[in-house]
Scaffold this motif. Structure first.
Motif, PDB file in Angstrom:
ATOM      1  N   PHE A  56       0.850  -1.180   0.000  1.00 21.57           N
ATOM      2  CA  PHE A  56       0.000   0.000   0.000  1.00 21.57           C
ATOM      3  C   PHE A  56       0.891   1.236   0.000  1.00 21.57           C
ATOM      4  O   PHE A  56       2.011   1.206   0.509  1.00 21.57           O
ATOM      5  CB  PHE A  56      -0.901   0.019   1.228  1.00 21.57           C
ATOM      6  CG  PHE A  56      -2.045  -0.972   1.184  1.00 21.57           C
ATOM      7  CD1 PHE A  56      -2.236  -1.848   0.127  1.00 21.57           C
ATOM      8  CD2 PHE A  56      -2.942  -1.033   2.233  1.00 21.57           C
ATOM      9  CE1 PHE A  56      -3.291  -2.753   0.097  1.00 21.57           C
ATOM     10  CE2 PHE A  56      -4.006  -1.925   2.216  1.00 21.57           C
ATOM     11  CZ  PHE A  56      -4.181  -2.781   1.148  1.00 21.57           C
ATOM     12  N   ALA A  57       0.371   2.327  -0.535  1.00 24.15           N
ATOM     13  CA  ALA A  57       1.157   3.554  -0.677  1.00 24.15           C
ATOM     14  C   ALA A  57       1.457   4.215   0.659  1.00 24.15           C
ATOM     15  O   ALA A  57       2.516   4.809   0.835  1.00 24.15           O
ATOM     16  CB  ALA A  57       0.432   4.528  -1.595  1.00 24.15           C
ATOM     17  N   ASP A  58       0.516   4.112   1.585  1.00 24.12           N
ATOM     18  CA  ASP A  58       0.706   4.817   2.848  1.00 24.12           C
ATOM     19  C   ASP A  58       0.004   4.099   3.998  1.00 24.12           C
ATOM     20  O   ASP A  58      -0.801   3.189   3.783  1.00 24.12           O
ATOM     21  CB  ASP A  58       0.236   6.272   2.739  1.00 24.12           C
ATOM     22  CG  ASP A  58      -1.201   6.426   2.260  1.00 24.12           C
ATOM     23  OD1 ASP A  58      -2.080   5.665   2.725  1.00 24.12           O
ATOM     24  OD2 ASP A  58      -1.468   7.308   1.441  1.00 24.12           O
ATOM     25  N   ALA A  59       0.329   4.534   5.205  1.00 30.22           N
ATOM     26  CA  ALA A  59      -0.245   3.932   6.414  1.00 30.22           C
ATOM     27  C   ALA A  59      -1.756   4.131   6.476  1.00 30.22           C
ATOM     28  O   ALA A  59      -2.473   3.300   7.041  1.00 30.22           O
ATOM     29  CB  ALA A  59       0.423   4.519   7.655  1.00 30.22           C
ATOM     30  N   ARG A  60      -2.246   5.202   5.891  1.00 32.44           N
ATOM     31  CA  ARG A  60      -3.687   5.476   5.880  1.00 32.44           C
ATOM     32  C   ARG A  60      -4.453   4.314   5.230  1.00 32.44           C
ATOM     33  O   ARG A  60      -5.460   3.858   5.747  1.00 32.44           O
ATOM     34  CB  ARG A  60      -3.963   6.778   5.134  1.00 32.44           C
ATOM     35  CG  ARG A  60      -5.422   7.164   5.040  1.00 32.44           C
ATOM     36  CD  ARG A  60      -5.625   8.454   4.256  1.00 32.44           C
ATOM     37  NE  ARG A  60      -5.102   9.594   5.014  1.00 32.44           N
ATOM     38  CZ  ARG A  60      -3.899  10.160   4.811  1.00 32.44           C
ATOM     39  NH1 ARG A  60      -3.102   9.725   3.852  1.00 32.44           N
ATOM     40  NH2 ARG A  60      -3.513  11.170   5.562  1.00 32.44           N
ATOM     41  N   GLN A  61      -3.958   3.832   4.090  1.00 36.11           N
ATOM     42  CA  GLN A  61      -4.608   2.711   3.411  1.00 36.11           C
ATOM     43  C   GLN A  61      -4.626   1.464   4.301  1.00 36.11           C
ATOM     44  O   GLN A  61      -5.605   0.724   4.309  1.00 36.11           O
ATOM     45  CB  GLN A  61      -3.899   2.393   2.097  1.00 36.11           C
ATOM     46  CG  GLN A  61      -4.139   3.412   1.016  1.00 36.11           C
ATOM     47  CD  GLN A  61      -3.410   3.036  -0.252  1.00 36.11           C
ATOM     48  OE1 GLN A  61      -2.183   3.055  -0.297  1.00 36.11           O
ATOM     49  NE2 GLN A  61      -4.156   2.678  -1.275  1.00 36.11           N
ATOM     50  N   CYS A  62      -3.560   1.261   5.035  1.00 36.50           N
ATOM     51  CA  CYS A  62      -3.491   0.111   5.944  1.00 36.50           C
ATOM     52  C   CYS A  62      -4.492   0.263   7.082  1.00 36.50           C
ATOM     53  O   CYS A  62      -5.140  -0.713   7.478  1.00 36.50           O
ATOM     54  CB  CYS A  62      -2.077  -0.034   6.496  1.00 36.50           C
ATOM     55  SG  CYS A  62      -0.811  -0.271   5.240  1.00 36.50           S
ATOM     56  N   LEU A  63      -4.626   1.469   7.602  1.00 39.39           N
ATOM     57  CA  LEU A  63      -5.598   1.730   8.654  1.00 39.39           C
ATOM     58  C   LEU A  63      -7.019   1.508   8.138  1.00 39.39           C
ATOM     59  O   LEU A  63      -7.855   0.916   8.826  1.00 39.39           O
ATOM     60  CB  LEU A  63      -5.427   3.147   9.203  1.00 39.39           C
ATOM     61  CG  LEU A  63      -6.446   3.638  10.229  1.00 39.39           C
ATOM     62  CD1 LEU A  63      -6.601   2.678  11.404  1.00 39.39           C
ATOM     63  CD2 LEU A  63      -6.069   5.036  10.709  1.00 39.39           C
ATOM     64  N   PHE A  64      -7.290   1.942   6.916  1.00 33.42           N
ATOM     65  CA  PHE A  64      -8.611   1.677   6.322  1.00 33.42           C
ATOM     66  C   PHE A  64      -8.872   0.175   6.224  1.00 33.42           C
ATOM     67  O   PHE A  64      -9.977  -0.289   6.477  1.00 33.42           O
ATOM     68  CB  PHE A  64      -8.738   2.319   4.932  1.00 33.42           C
ATOM     69  CG  PHE A  64      -9.105   3.773   4.949  1.00 33.42           C
ATOM     70  CD1 PHE A  64     -10.249   4.218   5.601  1.00 33.42           C
ATOM     71  CD2 PHE A  64      -8.316   4.701   4.298  1.00 33.42           C
ATOM     72  CE1 PHE A  64     -10.594   5.560   5.611  1.00 33.42           C
ATOM     73  CE2 PHE A  64      -8.651   6.049   4.310  1.00 33.42           C
ATOM     74  CZ  PHE A  64      -9.792   6.477   4.966  1.00 33.42           C
ATOM     75  N   ARG A  65      -7.859  -0.592   5.847  1.00 36.04           N
ATOM     76  CA  ARG A  65      -8.023  -2.043   5.743  1.00 36.04           C
ATOM     77  C   ARG A  65      -8.340  -2.648   7.105  1.00 36.04           C
ATOM     78  O   ARG A  65      -9.225  -3.499   7.238  1.00 36.04           O
ATOM     79  CB  ARG A  65      -6.754  -2.663   5.148  1.00 36.04           C
ATOM     80  CG  ARG A  65      -6.792  -4.167   5.030  1.00 36.04           C
ATOM     81  CD  ARG A  65      -7.888  -4.641   4.052  1.00 36.04           C
ATOM     82  NE  ARG A  65      -7.947  -6.074   3.991  1.00 36.04           N
ATOM     83  CZ  ARG A  65      -7.428  -6.811   3.032  1.00 36.04           C
ATOM     84  NH1 ARG A  65      -6.797  -6.240   2.030  1.00 36.04           N
ATOM     85  NH2 ARG A  65      -7.536  -8.106   3.067  1.00 36.04           N
ATOM     86  N   LEU A  66      -7.634  -2.197   8.141  1.00 34.53           N
ATOM     87  CA  LEU A  66      -7.891  -2.668   9.509  1.00 34.53           C
ATOM     88  C   LEU A  66      -9.319  -2.334   9.931  1.00 34.53           C
ATOM     89  O   LEU A  66     -10.033  -3.175  10.482  1.00 34.53           O
ATOM     90  CB  LEU A  66      -6.876  -2.052  10.470  1.00 34.53           C
ATOM     91  CG  LEU A  66      -7.054  -2.326  11.954  1.00 34.53           C
ATOM     92  CD1 LEU A  66      -7.042  -3.813  12.267  1.00 34.53           C
ATOM     93  CD2 LEU A  66      -5.967  -1.597  12.744  1.00 34.53           C
ATOM     94  N   LEU A  67      -9.760  -1.127   9.642  1.00 28.97           N
ATOM     95  CA  LEU A  67     -11.118  -0.699   9.984  1.00 28.97           C
ATOM     96  C   LEU A  67     -12.154  -1.524   9.217  1.00 28.97           C
ATOM     97  O   LEU A  67     -13.144  -1.997   9.804  1.00 28.97           O
ATOM     98  CB  LEU A  67     -11.281   0.795   9.688  1.00 28.97           C
ATOM     99  CG  LEU A  67     -12.647   1.417   9.900  1.00 28.97           C
ATOM    100  CD1 LEU A  67     -13.157   1.215  11.321  1.00 28.97           C
ATOM    101  CD2 LEU A  67     -12.598   2.905   9.569  1.00 28.97           C
ATOM    102  N   LEU A  68     -11.942  -1.720   7.941  1.00 29.48           N
ATOM    103  CA  LEU A  68     -12.874  -2.493   7.119  1.00 29.48           C
ATOM    104  C   LEU A  68     -12.992  -3.935   7.605  1.00 29.48           C
ATOM    105  O   LEU A  68     -14.101  -4.469   7.750  1.00 29.48           O
ATOM    106  CB  LEU A  68     -12.422  -2.471   5.654  1.00 29.48           C
ATOM    107  CG  LEU A  68     -13.219  -3.335   4.691  1.00 29.48           C
ATOM    108  CD1 LEU A  68     -14.637  -2.818   4.555  1.00 29.48           C
ATOM    109  CD2 LEU A  68     -12.529  -3.370   3.339  1.00 29.48           C
ATOM    110  N   GLU A  69     -11.873  -4.569   7.877  1.00 35.60           N
ATOM    111  CA  GLU A  69     -11.878  -5.949   8.376  1.00 35.60           C
ATOM    112  C   GLU A  69     -12.622  -6.051   9.713  1.00 35.60           C
ATOM    113  O   GLU A  69     -13.414  -6.965   9.921  1.00 35.60           O
ATOM    114  CB  GLU A  69     -10.440  -6.446   8.558  1.00 35.60           C
ATOM    115  CG  GLU A  69      -9.764  -6.843   7.287  1.00 35.60           C
ATOM    116  CD  GLU A  69     -10.167  -8.230   6.821  1.00 35.60           C
ATOM    117  OE1 GLU A  69     -10.322  -9.135   7.664  1.00 35.60           O
ATOM    118  OE2 GLU A  69     -10.327  -8.396   5.611  1.00 35.60           O
ATOM    119  N   THR A  70     -12.355  -5.109  10.594  1.00 37.06           N
ATOM    120  CA  THR A  70     -12.981  -5.138  11.913  1.00 37.06           C
ATOM    121  C   THR A  70     -14.489  -4.964  11.799  1.00 37.06           C
ATOM    122  O   THR A  70     -15.261  -5.709  12.419  1.00 37.06           O
ATOM    123  CB  THR A  70     -12.363  -4.046  12.821  1.00 37.06           C
ATOM    124  OG1 THR A  70     -10.941  -4.216  12.847  1.00 37.06           O
ATOM    125  CG2 THR A  70     -12.909  -4.136  14.237  1.00 37.06           C
ATOM    126  N   ALA A  71     -14.928  -4.003  10.987  1.00 36.91           N
ATOM    127  CA  ALA A  71     -16.364  -3.762  10.815  1.00 36.91           C
ATOM    128  C   ALA A  71     -17.053  -4.954  10.161  1.00 36.91           C
ATOM    129  O   ALA A  71     -18.151  -5.357  10.580  1.00 36.91           O
ATOM    130  CB  ALA A  71     -16.580  -2.500   9.977  1.00 36.91           C
TER     131      ALA A  71
END
Length: 161
Positions: A124-139
């Protein structure tokens, strides 16, 4: 803390609380029995959230944490020792990820990325994209836990009539 970071972390906290509310009060038998036709139990889903999301995305990829990197494995295949332990391990690694997420530069690239043999996807290009992935998986998995919980005792997380 920027407004964006605060908003993202608030949503992540809400989804983690949703996960924990879905399992709150369940006994060992209900945490560890097969729930889905595919064969997973609630404790196995918690292992997935712990290893494949909190450890992988939050601590290893975003944080570059060497202990987390050493623990990477398929969370669905991690043996369940007990339901209570699965809950506590999830809480532990979520707290560790929170410490990383509070300080990380969301515009910076991830601090670590696994080899293609482990994770055959481009970084991923940045940590933001990784955080979105973590949020999406959790939800997503909070919703799965809602369905499992409703099947156990009829409890519904949020019902809008």
């Amino acid at each position: 803390m920027t407004r964006e970071r605060s908003l993202l972390l608030d949503h992540l906290e809400a989804e983690r609380n949703h996960v924990l509310a879905a399992v709150d009060g369940l006994d060992e038998a209900n945490l560890t029995r097969t729930i889905a036709l595919s064969g997973w139990s609630i404790a196995q889903l918690l292992n997935h959230l712990t290893y494949d999301d909190e450890i992988f995305w939050g601590n290893a990829i975003i944080g570059g944490d060497q202990e987390a990197i050493g623990l990477i494995q398929d969370g669905w295949k991690v043996p369940v020792t007990s339901g209570d332990e699965a809950v506590e391990l999830y809480r532990h690694w979520a707290r560790r990820a929170d410490a990383v997420l509070a300080e990380v530069d969301l515009d910076a690239p991830p601090r670590w990325w696994p080899s293609e043999e482990v994770f055959p996807f481009p970084p991923f290009a940045d940590a933001r994209q990784c955080l979105f992935r973590l949020l999406l998986e959790t939800a997503t998995h909070a919703g799965h836990l809602d369905m499992a919980r409703e099947g156990i005792d009829g409890h519904q997380h949020l019902v809008v009539n």
